[in-house]
Design an enzyme around this catalytic site. Structure first.
Site, PDB file in Angstrom:
ATOM      1  N   HIS A  55       0.662   1.391   1.465  1.00  0.00           N
ATOM      2  CA  HIS A  55       0.660   2.657   0.240  1.00  0.00           C
ATOM      3  C   HIS A  55       2.262   3.226  -0.348  1.00  0.00           C
ATOM      4  CE1 HIS A  55      -3.383   2.409   1.784  1.00  0.00           C
ATOM      5  NE2 HIS A  55      -3.051   2.827   2.672  1.00  0.00           N
ATOM      6  N   HIS A 217      -7.925   1.888   0.333  1.00  0.00           N
ATOM      7  CA  HIS A 217      -7.141   0.012   1.365  1.00  0.00           C
ATOM      8  C   HIS A 217      -8.141  -0.446   0.455  1.00  0.00           C
ATOM      9  CE1 HIS A 217      -7.206   3.861   4.057  1.00  0.00           C
ATOM     10  NE2 HIS A 217      -6.057   3.574   4.322  1.00  0.00           N
TER      11      HIS A 217
END
Length: 355
Positions: A55, A217
């Protein structure tokens, strides 16, 4: 799979080594893995966060003056372990307690709670505040309730500045909770992404389709349709955010009086005409900046139509999903306190101003 990596098993270690080489103001630890400010923390509350790798720049890219004091990277799309968080918090413990900012994913919530319990056993006061700002859903297979998205970045910035101002632990926890209830986000994807370990797409998405309501995700969204124009997509996401009703839910927080985890009722705001907001158009990793500015232009138009005034903005990659093509929009209502703290100087690898 085409990625600039060496061995898939070494991805996190090699990224951290590069971060350490590029930023001498950070201490990078490998056993267990965490990143913290090199100068340490003295006589104030420390602000700590973390989450799965993939991320970037979240979270390690936000460690530095005026933001996070430490961050723990897990494996790709996997929560860090409690021992990482314990060691990171101990490294930056300034004697006034720790605020842990936690995205609402089951593994993150559970592991950060375990870390907090272990730290309290060592006499360190800890508060965990959960960020759950994704308006796309209330429940999913990946989280109990709404997922934590872009409001996490704003909370880390605002709370980091407040910690430098000398807020105590209870004040910081209340501020972080307020930012969470003032923030709403929603994302979309044009492509899936591939983790280095698997080398296959996390979900299949035909060339002529897009996914609305994705998480960070690589989990698929809540609806799928034929690809629409940038203006149409922006209208969908912004309207969903601005017209989202107040969402009442329970989040688990530590109660110092009963010395136990309790469910605290939390209610989001509903945006109203006249509100002032921070607007963030966030790339998911594979979207050109030029396209993100196209989105921002339409976002500003839709916000104005609803009577919402954008007073600050961020456009770029702030909370990504590897190489996914797509974007998310975050709006956080501001008051005088939040705006002042957002404007305060910050110096991290990924965010800096006022220096």
């Amino acid at each position: 799979m085409k990625k600039l990596i060496n061995n898939a098993e070494d991805v996190i270690d090699e990224q951290l080594k590069g971060l350490a080489s590029a930023h001498s103001e950070l201490d990078v630890h490998f056993d267990p893995k965490f990143v913290c400010v090199a100068e340490g923390v003295k006589d104030r509350v420390a602000v700590v966060s973390g989450g799965g790798a993939g991320h970037e720049p979240l979270h390690a890219g936000y460690v530095g003056m005026g933001m996070l004091d430490a961050a723990c990277p897990g494996q790709v799309f996997t929560s860090p372990t409690p021992d990482q968080m314990v060691e990171a918090c101990k490294a930056v413990n300034g004697g006034k307690g720790i605020l842990q900012i936690v995205k609402n994913y089951t593994g993150d919530v559970m592991n950060f709670q375990m870390a907090a319990d272990l730290l309290r056993d060592e006499g360190i006061e800890v508060r965990n505040i959960v960020i759950d700002d994704d308006v796309a859903l209330k429940d999913s297979l990946y989280t109990a309730g709404r997922r934590g998205l872009g409001t996490t970045v704003i909370a880390e910035k605002v709370c980091g500045a407040a910690a430098l101002e000398g807020y105590d632990l209870d004040q910081l926890a209340a501020l972080c909770r307020k930012v969470n209830t003032f923030g709403k986000s929603m994302g979309m994807a044009l492509t899936s992404c591939m983790t280095p370990q698997n080398g296959t797409p996390s979900f299949e998405l035909p060339e002529d389709e897009m996914e609305i309501g994705i998480g960070i995700h690589g989990e698929p969204g809540t609806e799928r349709s034929k690809i629409k124009s940038a203006d149409e997509v922006t209208e969908i996401l912004t309207t969903r955010i601005l017209e989202d009703e107040a969402y009442v839910r329970s989040l688990s927080e530590w109660d110092p009086e009963s010395e136990s985890w309790v469910d605290v009722e939390v209610t989001d705001i509903r945006f109203e005409s006249g509100d002032e907001v921070i607007a963030m158009v966030n790339g998911m990793g594979g979207t050109p900046l030029s396209e993100l500015y196209t989105v921002y232009g339409k976002l500003a138009e839709v916000a104005e139509r609803h009577g919402i005034k954008i007073v600050r903005n961020l456009v770029g990659n702030y909370i990504t999903s590897l190489e996914m093509a797509g974007m998310s929009i975050t709006l956080v209502k501001v008051d005088e306190e939040i705006l002042r703290l957002f404007d305060a100087p910050v110096k991290t690898p990924a965010l800096r101003w006022g220096i």
